[in-house]
Motif scaffolding. Structure first.
Motif, PDB file in Angstrom:
ATOM      1  N   LEU A 164      86.202  15.573  67.997  1.00  0.00           N
ATOM      2  CA  LEU A 164      86.208  14.491  67.559  1.00  0.00           C
ATOM      3  C   LEU A 164      85.177  14.296  67.322  1.00  0.00           C
ATOM      4  CD1 LEU A 164      87.824  13.485  64.766  1.00  0.00           C
ATOM      5  CD2 LEU A 164      87.807  11.449  65.896  1.00  0.00           C
ATOM      6  N   LYS A 165      84.384  15.283  65.632  1.00  0.00           N
ATOM      7  CA  LYS A 165      82.984  14.539  64.727  1.00  0.00           C
ATOM      8  C   LYS A 165      82.535  13.429  64.169  1.00  0.00           C
ATOM      9  CE  LYS A 165      82.653  19.592  64.627  1.00  0.00           C
ATOM     10  NZ  LYS A 165      82.915  21.114  63.716  1.00  0.00           N
ATOM     11  N   GLY A 166      83.347  12.197  64.077  1.00  0.00           N
ATOM     12  CA  GLY A 166      83.859  11.306  63.392  1.00  0.00           C
ATOM     13  C   GLY A 166      84.053  10.460  62.758  1.00  0.00           C
ATOM     14  N   ARG A 167      84.662   9.592  62.426  1.00  0.00           N
ATOM     15  CA  ARG A 167      85.601   8.850  61.197  1.00  0.00           C
ATOM     16  C   ARG A 167      85.236   7.339  60.592  1.00  0.00           C
ATOM     17  NH1 ARG A 167      87.383   4.136  65.095  1.00  0.00           N
ATOM     18  NH2 ARG A 167      86.250   2.999  64.244  1.00  0.00           N
ATOM     19  N   LYS A 168      85.534   7.900  59.976  1.00  0.00           N
ATOM     20  CA  LYS A 168      84.828   7.521  57.383  1.00  0.00           C
ATOM     21  C   LYS A 168      85.328   5.545  57.795  1.00  0.00           C
ATOM     22  CE  LYS A 168      83.363  11.555  56.087  1.00  0.00           C
ATOM     23  NZ  LYS A 168      83.604  12.623  54.893  1.00  0.00           N
ATOM     24  N   LYS A 169      86.820   6.179  58.214  1.00  0.00           N
ATOM     25  CA  LYS A 169      87.254   4.747  58.281  1.00  0.00           C
ATOM     26  C   LYS A 169      87.651   3.976  59.235  1.00  0.00           C
ATOM     27  CE  LYS A 169      89.060   6.888  54.074  1.00  0.00           C
ATOM     28  NZ  LYS A 169      89.064   6.113  52.821  1.00  0.00           N
ATOM     29  N   LYS A 170      87.175   2.163  58.234  1.00  0.00           N
ATOM     30  CA  LYS A 170      87.242   0.869  59.444  1.00  0.00           C
ATOM     31  C   LYS A 170      89.228   1.140  60.141  1.00  0.00           C
ATOM     32  CE  LYS A 170      83.902  -0.593  58.408  1.00  0.00           C
ATOM     33  NZ  LYS A 170      82.681  -1.260  59.995  1.00  0.00           N
ATOM     34  N   LEU A 171      88.968   0.602  61.476  1.00  0.00           N
ATOM     35  CA  LEU A 171      90.467   0.492  62.478  1.00  0.00           C
ATOM     36  C   LEU A 171      90.223  -1.090  63.168  1.00  0.00           C
ATOM     37  CD1 LEU A 171      92.403   1.590  64.006  1.00  0.00           C
ATOM     38  CD2 LEU A 171      90.543   3.163  65.351  1.00  0.00           C
ATOM     39  N   ILE A 228      90.390  12.313  73.059  1.00  0.00           N
ATOM     40  CA  ILE A 228      89.328  11.393  74.074  1.00  0.00           C
ATOM     41  C   ILE A 228      88.256  11.619  72.900  1.00  0.00           C
ATOM     42  CG2 ILE A 228      88.418  10.727  75.820  1.00  0.00           C
ATOM     43  CD1 ILE A 228      91.272  12.494  76.409  1.00  0.00           C
ATOM     44  N   SER A 229      87.874  10.258  72.436  1.00  0.00           N
ATOM     45  CA  SER A 229      86.470  10.704  71.680  1.00  0.00           C
ATOM     46  C   SER A 229      85.803   8.698  71.631  1.00  0.00           C
ATOM     47  CB  SER A 229      86.817  11.543  70.188  1.00  0.00           C
ATOM     48  OG  SER A 229      85.601  11.369  70.048  1.00  0.00           O
ATOM     49  N   PRO A 230      84.377   8.524  71.334  1.00  0.00           N
ATOM     50  CA  PRO A 230      84.317   7.106  71.285  1.00  0.00           C
ATOM     51  C   PRO A 230      84.888   6.737  69.304  1.00  0.00           C
ATOM     52  CG  PRO A 230      82.819   8.807  71.110  1.00  0.00           C
ATOM     53  CD  PRO A 230      83.720   9.788  72.183  1.00  0.00           C
ATOM     54  N   TYR A 231      84.872   7.939  69.015  1.00  0.00           N
ATOM     55  CA  TYR A 231      85.726   7.949  67.372  1.00  0.00           C
ATOM     56  C   TYR A 231      86.579   7.159  67.551  1.00  0.00           C
ATOM     57  CZ  TYR A 231      80.732  10.354  66.668  1.00  0.00           C
ATOM     58  OH  TYR A 231      79.912  10.799  66.516  1.00  0.00           O
ATOM     59  N   LEU A 232      87.539   6.683  68.568  1.00  0.00           N
ATOM     60  CA  LEU A 232      88.826   6.117  68.949  1.00  0.00           C
ATOM     61  C   LEU A 232      88.940   5.136  69.433  1.00  0.00           C
ATOM     62  CD1 LEU A 232      90.768   9.400  69.400  1.00  0.00           C
ATOM     63  CD2 LEU A 232      90.479   8.687  67.721  1.00  0.00           C
ATOM     64  N   VAL A 233      87.499   4.311  69.208  1.00  0.00           N
ATOM     65  CA  VAL A 233      87.219   2.965  69.563  1.00  0.00           C
ATOM     66  C   VAL A 233      87.626   2.053  68.290  1.00  0.00           C
ATOM     67  CG1 VAL A 233      85.869   1.305  70.750  1.00  0.00           C
ATOM     68  CG2 VAL A 233      85.804   3.347  72.188  1.00  0.00           C
ATOM     69  N   PRO A 234      88.134   1.375  68.537  1.00  0.00           N
ATOM     70  CA  PRO A 234      88.299   0.625  66.666  1.00  0.00           C
ATOM     71  C   PRO A 234      86.779  -0.471  66.700  1.00  0.00           C
ATOM     72  CG  PRO A 234      90.031   0.012  68.261  1.00  0.00           C
ATOM     73  CD  PRO A 234      89.146   0.739  69.600  1.00  0.00           C
ATOM     74  N   ASP A 235      87.067  -0.553  65.527  1.00  0.00           N
ATOM     75  CA  ASP A 235      85.952  -1.286  65.116  1.00  0.00           C
ATOM     76  C   ASP A 235      85.854  -3.298  65.223  1.00  0.00           C
ATOM     77  OD1 ASP A 235      84.148   0.627  63.361  1.00  0.00           O
ATOM     78  OD2 ASP A 235      85.831   0.617  62.388  1.00  0.00           O
ATOM     79  N   ILE A 236      87.119  -3.496  65.584  1.00  0.00           N
ATOM     80  CA  ILE A 236      87.485  -5.058  65.223  1.00  0.00           C
ATOM     81  C   ILE A 236      88.543  -5.110  66.391  1.00  0.00           C
ATOM     82  CG2 ILE A 236      88.400  -6.968  64.691  1.00  0.00           C
ATOM     83  CD1 ILE A 236      86.988  -6.506  61.766  1.00  0.00           C
TER      84      ILE A 236
END
Length: 382
Positions: free
Chosen positions: A125-132, A163-171
């Motif tokens: 996964l190359k990234g995430r743009k939305k807050k999670l 599995i990707s660090p971009y799946l770790v939530p912001d909050i």
């Protein structure tokens, strides 16, 4: 030489009884205009006042409650089709591991040119743009802090990991009071799943001292309080301890991850639709027995964390740990054999074949698991 350690933590983690009361203020602080919530129907009433509070300040809130079991790729696509036209600023998952996994993937897929199949696997996964934001209501899968999401592929009926660090939530908000109403069977299965995360991380071929701290404390907390949480669900202290143990187990999943227990449990979900936690709990003592060869010291340390007394040798202490897991399972109402949960002996060979497809977890196991050995474990568990 220690294996490389990569740890990704949420940007903010709140752990406290009643902390969900702060969720609307947290969302408002993000200046969100549109919020998409993935949850289950029984939890809508729990969060209703927070939804009203957001709506009163002009935030558009949309809710999807379609996840009722372990999700398939098609479930994700259907929910994404609901979310994408809304273009939410924030995606929130409130529920168990299946709900949280879907929320994580929806947040990652919005405004993403990749497709789900492009990033099935590790680190694609190359990234995430939305807050999670993730809020677990079980204790649990640890999904609220892990970089993992698991879905069943409709094409081959096999569980697949993203599995990707971009799946770790912001909050992350972990409110143990949200687990009070969980039925005892779900409390047992999810709690033993969390215990398995900790145990497999500590005995892992790629175990790390930094993660060992989380793993051993998680084992201690869950083993010491899971029976009370199951038999007396309103015991707030027990709920707190198991929730913290589950959280610690979640931290183990990214840097070290699980091993043969989880790999062998996948076919039980795919072929028999057994819950993930129940499958892990049932198989755990049998895989522990298999793994003891050459790993007595680590398993002896696990046994002590489980509450066992130190024996004359590491082997005897480790064996006491296996018996302790069997006792915990029995006390929590977990079946002792595959036969008890409807597995047919004739399907064991197929299960062993399917388990071999989960090499991303089998490679972590302290003892090599071949197809023949997997079959032997299943036979012993039968």
């Amino acid at each position: 030489m220690l294996p490389q350690l990569n740890v990704f933590f949420p940007g903010k983690l709140v752990f406290a009884n009643g902390c969900i009361e702060n969720i609307s203020a947290e969302i408002k602080a993000l200046d969100a205009k549109v919020v998409f919530i993935v949850t289950i129907e029984p939890l809508v009433s729990v969060i209703d006042k927070h939804i009203v509070s957001l709506q009163q300040t002009g935030v558009a809130v949309h809710i999807n409650t379609s996840i009722t079991q372990e999700p398939y790729f098609s479930d994700f696509e259907n929910i994404l089709a609901h979310a994408a036209p809304l273009n939410p600023d924030v995606v929130i998952g409130i529920g168990g591991g299946s709900v949280l996994d879907i929320a994580k993937l929806v947040a990652a897929q919005l405004d993403n040119q990749q497709t789900l199949r492009d990033y099935v696997g590790i680190g694609l996964l190359k990234g995430r743009k939305k807050k999670l934001i993730c809020i677990p209501t079980t204790a649990g899968t640890g999904s609220e802090v892990s970089p993992n999401a698991i879905l069943v592929d409709n094409e081959d009926n096999q569980k697949k990991g993203i599995i990707s660090p971009y799946l770790v939530p912001d909050i992350v908000f972990v409110d143990p009071l949200l687990t009070i109403s969980l039925p005892s069977a779900i409390t047992a299965a999810t709690g033993m799943d969390a215990l398995t995360h900790c145990l497999e991380a500590y005995t892992n071929k790629f175990a790390q001292p930094f993660i060992d701290m989380f793993a051993l404390e998680g084992i201690r907390l869950i083993a010491g309080h899971i029976e009370t949480a199951v038999t007396n669900g309103t015991d707030v202290v027990a709920r707190e301890k198991v929730a913290m143990g589950s959280l610690l187990g979640g931290f183990c999943l990214g840097p070290v991850n699980t091993a043969a227990v989880h790999a062998l449990s996948y076919p039980l979900g795919s072929l028999y639709h057994l819950s993930h936690g129940l499958s892990n709990a049932l198989l755990l003592p049998y895989v522990m027995e298999f793994n003891l060869v050459g790993s007595e010291k680590r398993y002896a340390e696990v046994a002590i964390a489980l509450g066992c007394a130190k024996q004359a040798t590491d082997q005897l202490t480790a064996l006491a740990g296996v018996e302790k897991i069997k006792q915990l399972n029995a006390a929590c109402g977990i079946p002792a054999t595959l036969k008890e949960v409807g597995v047919e002996f004739s399907s064991l060979e197929q299960m062993a074949k399917d388990a071999m497809k989960i090499q991303r977890l089998l490679k972590n196991n302290p003892r090599e698991v071949t197809e023949a050995l997997a079959l032997e474990i299943f036979k012993k568990a039968f």
